[in-house]
Design a protein around this motif. Structure first.
Motif, PDB file in Angstrom:
ATOM      1  N   GLY A 183       0.800  -1.213   0.000  1.00 57.93           N
ATOM      2  CA  GLY A 183       0.000   0.000   0.000  1.00 57.93           C
ATOM      3  C   GLY A 183       0.833   1.264   0.000  1.00 57.93           C
ATOM      4  O   GLY A 183       0.297   2.371   0.113  1.00 57.93           O
ATOM      5  N   ARG A 184       2.133   1.132  -0.152  1.00 64.54           N
ATOM      6  CA  ARG A 184       3.039   2.280  -0.214  1.00 64.54           C
ATOM      7  C   ARG A 184       4.371   1.786  -0.764  1.00 64.54           C
ATOM      8  O   ARG A 184       4.560   0.590  -0.974  1.00 64.54           O
ATOM      9  N   ASN A 185       5.315   2.709  -0.978  1.00 65.75           N
ATOM     10  CA  ASN A 185       6.638   2.301  -1.435  1.00 65.75           C
ATOM     11  C   ASN A 185       7.358   1.505  -0.346  1.00 65.75           C
ATOM     12  O   ASN A 185       7.276   1.854   0.840  1.00 65.75           O
ATOM     13  N   PRO A 186       8.083   0.455  -0.720  1.00 66.08           N
ATOM     14  CA  PRO A 186       8.895  -0.258   0.268  1.00 66.08           C
ATOM     15  C   PRO A 186      10.060   0.620   0.732  1.00 66.08           C
ATOM     16  O   PRO A 186      10.304   1.697   0.183  1.00 66.08           O
ATOM     17  N   ASP A 187      10.783   0.153   1.742  1.00 66.39           N
ATOM     18  CA  ASP A 187      11.982   0.846   2.206  1.00 66.39           C
ATOM     19  C   ASP A 187      13.160   0.486   1.303  1.00 66.39           C
ATOM     20  O   ASP A 187      13.127  -0.518   0.586  1.00 66.39           O
ATOM     21  N   VAL A 188      14.196   1.304   1.361  1.00 70.74           N
ATOM     22  CA  VAL A 188      15.457   0.983   0.684  1.00 70.74           C
ATOM     23  C   VAL A 188      16.545   0.947   1.752  1.00 70.74           C
ATOM     24  O   VAL A 188      16.785   1.939   2.438  1.00 70.74           O
ATOM     25  N   HIS A 189      17.181  -0.201   1.886  1.00 68.76           N
ATOM     26  CA  HIS A 189      18.125  -0.460   2.975  1.00 68.76           C
ATOM     27  C   HIS A 189      19.568  -0.418   2.486  1.00 68.76           C
ATOM     28  O   HIS A 189      19.882  -0.919   1.403  1.00 68.76           O
ATOM     29  N   HIS A 190      20.442   0.201   3.279  1.00 73.61           N
ATOM     30  CA  HIS A 190      21.876   0.181   2.995  1.00 73.61           C
ATOM     31  C   HIS A 190      22.480  -1.118   3.538  1.00 73.61           C
ATOM     32  O   HIS A 190      22.367  -1.405   4.735  1.00 73.61           O
ATOM     33  N   VAL A 191      23.101  -1.893   2.673  1.00 74.70           N
ATOM     34  CA  VAL A 191      23.738  -3.142   3.108  1.00 74.70           C
ATOM     35  C   VAL A 191      24.900  -2.824   4.050  1.00 74.70           C
ATOM     36  O   VAL A 191      25.009  -3.380   5.143  1.00 74.70           O
ATOM     37  N   GLU A 192      25.773  -1.941   3.611  1.00 69.72           N
ATOM     38  CA  GLU A 192      26.841  -1.434   4.480  1.00 69.72           C
ATOM     39  C   GLU A 192      26.365  -0.106   5.048  1.00 69.72           C
ATOM     40  O   GLU A 192      25.945   0.780   4.307  1.00 69.72           O
ATOM     41  N   ARG A 193      26.416   0.048   6.357  1.00 71.02           N
ATOM     42  CA  ARG A 193      25.859   1.232   7.000  1.00 71.02           C
ATOM     43  C   ARG A 193      26.485   2.523   6.484  1.00 71.02           C
ATOM     44  O   ARG A 193      27.686   2.576   6.200  1.00 71.02           O
ATOM     45  N   VAL A 194      25.663   3.548   6.410  1.00 70.94           N
ATOM     46  CA  VAL A 194      26.140   4.851   5.945  1.00 70.94           C
ATOM     47  C   VAL A 194      27.253   5.362   6.851  1.00 70.94           C
ATOM     48  O   VAL A 194      28.231   5.963   6.393  1.00 70.94           O
ATOM     49  N   ARG A 195      27.142   5.103   8.131  1.00 65.42           N
ATOM     50  CA  ARG A 195      28.132   5.601   9.090  1.00 65.42           C
ATOM     51  C   ARG A 195      29.504   4.954   8.914  1.00 65.42           C
ATOM     52  O   ARG A 195      30.489   5.444   9.451  1.00 65.42           O
ATOM     53  N   ASP A 196      29.546   3.839   8.194  1.00 61.57           N
ATOM     54  CA  ASP A 196      30.824   3.161   8.002  1.00 61.57           C
ATOM     55  C   ASP A 196      31.636   3.753   6.851  1.00 61.57           C
ATOM     56  O   ASP A 196      32.755   3.309   6.592  1.00 61.57           O
ATOM     57  N   PHE A 197      31.081   4.724   6.155  1.00 64.09           N
ATOM     58  CA  PHE A 197      31.775   5.366   5.044  1.00 64.09           C
ATOM     59  C   PHE A 197      32.295   6.737   5.473  1.00 64.09           C
ATOM     60  O   PHE A 197      31.630   7.462   6.216  1.00 64.09           O
ATOM     61  N   GLU A 198      33.487   7.072   5.003  1.00 66.19           N
ATOM     62  CA  GLU A 198      34.044   8.388   5.320  1.00 66.19           C
ATOM     63  C   GLU A 198      33.215   9.492   4.669  1.00 66.19           C
ATOM     64  O   GLU A 198      33.021  10.556   5.248  1.00 66.19           O
ATOM     65  N   ARG A 199      32.755   9.225   3.465  1.00 64.01           N
ATOM     66  CA  ARG A 199      31.907  10.184   2.758  1.00 64.01           C
ATOM     67  C   ARG A 199      30.537   9.550   2.536  1.00 64.01           C
ATOM     68  O   ARG A 199      30.430   8.442   2.008  1.00 64.01           O
ATOM     69  N   THR A 200      29.509  10.265   2.936  1.00 67.95           N
ATOM     70  CA  THR A 200      28.147   9.735   2.851  1.00 67.95           C
ATOM     71  C   THR A 200      27.781   9.308   1.442  1.00 67.95           C
ATOM     72  O   THR A 200      27.136   8.276   1.238  1.00 67.95           O
ATOM     73  N   GLU A 201      28.208  10.072   0.448  1.00 63.61           N
ATOM     74  CA  GLU A 201      27.822   9.794  -0.932  1.00 63.61           C
ATOM     75  C   GLU A 201      28.275   8.414  -1.394  1.00 63.61           C
ATOM     76  O   GLU A 201      27.635   7.779  -2.232  1.00 63.61           O
ATOM     77  N   LYS A 202      29.402   7.936  -0.848  1.00 62.38           N
ATOM     78  CA  LYS A 202      29.927   6.641  -1.280  1.00 62.38           C
ATOM     79  C   LYS A 202      29.042   5.480  -0.831  1.00 62.38           C
ATOM     80  O   LYS A 202      29.130   4.378  -1.379  1.00 62.38           O
ATOM     81  N   ALA A 203      28.209   5.728   0.164  1.00 65.31           N
ATOM     82  CA  ALA A 203      27.300   4.673   0.629  1.00 65.31           C
ATOM     83  C   ALA A 203      26.103   4.532  -0.296  1.00 65.31           C
ATOM     84  O   ALA A 203      25.461   3.483  -0.343  1.00 65.31           O
ATOM     85  N   HIS A 204      25.819   5.603  -1.041  1.00 68.41           N
ATOM     86  CA  HIS A 204      24.627   5.619  -1.885  1.00 68.41           C
ATOM     87  C   HIS A 204      24.947   5.098  -3.281  1.00 68.41           C
ATOM     88  O   HIS A 204      25.098   5.863  -4.245  1.00 68.41           O
TER      89      HIS A 204
END
Length: 230
Positions: A183-204
């Motif tokens: 009934g809505r869009n599903p979630d999108v999950h980061h396999v490797e946590r965003v906090r584990d990357f020095e730069r946020t963009e590299k997680a995306h």
């Protein structure tokens, strides 16, 4: 492959071979040894076979009714049980229950005292209310993975999120439930946590995100589901 087949053909891929006739069939738990036609425990050999019902007389209205022999001997017909509305000892639906409010929507619920006492976070109507409450309350430092500090996901995240949803056909990649069913869009999950990357963009990146329904997402975050990759 299985998810694709289920959506395209409206039927799951076979995962079992019948020991009787050799026909391939699907079993959700991958345990059955026989298909429905060859199962030696079906038909007359099954205690719940519809043709094996016994006849009893209702002790209230004296009308005859049928029941399965695997059940206890019939005492009251279904009509009398329904009209009794829980007053009969055999159908006590409200005895020993207490009234509590759903912690999220405040709907009044009738539950057993043990349920009200053992639920540390309170009692909820259903998983939807529980999930909504978690989303509003188990955040920040209250979340089990909180490590402090705020950070911005950045503009790239929304583009990658949209592309991931399109790639995964707006379908949970763990349980297979679709956007229409949710009934809505599903979630999108980061396999490797965003906090584990020095730069946020590299997680995306599409290689690091996967589409999940809210229930599966919570299980993944809690560590109940592992080794999930896009």
């Amino acid at each position: 492959m299985r998810i694709h087949h289920s959506h395209q053909h409206d039927a799951p891929l076979p995962n079992r071979t019948c020991n009787g006739c050799g026909t391939e069939f699907y079993d959700a738990k991958s345990r059955l040894k026989y298909c429905g036609d060859c199962n030696p425990n079906t038909g007359e050999n099954n205690g719940n076979w519809k043709g094996a019902k016994d006849v009893g007389a209702c002790q209230l209205c004296e009308s005859e009714f049928t029941y399965y022999p695997s059940e206890k001997k019939g005492t009251y017909c279904p009509e009398c049980v329904e009209s009794a509305d829980g007053l009969l000892p055999q159908n006590s639906t409200t005895k020993n229950r207490v009234s509590v409010s759903c912690l999220y929507c405040e709907t009044t619920l009738e539950v057993y005292p043990s349920r009200a006492e053992t639920r540390k976070r309170g009692v909820f109507c259903d998983s939807d209310c529980y999930g909504a409450w978690l989303s509003e309350n188990i955040v920040g430092e209250n979340h089990h993975q909180w490590e402090g500090g705020d950070f911005d996901y950045g503009q790239k995240w929304w583009r990658v999120r949209r592309e991931a949803l399109e790639r995964d056909d707006y379908t949970c990649q763990h349980c297979g439930i679709s956007k229409d069913e949710i009934g809505r869009n599903p979630d999108v999950h980061h396999v490797e946590r965003v906090r584990d990357f020095e730069r946020t963009e590299k997680a995306h990146t599409l290689e690091n995100v996967i589409t999940l329904c809210r229930s599966c997402h919570r299980n993944v975050e809690a560590g109940n589901v592992r080794n999930l990759r896009p």
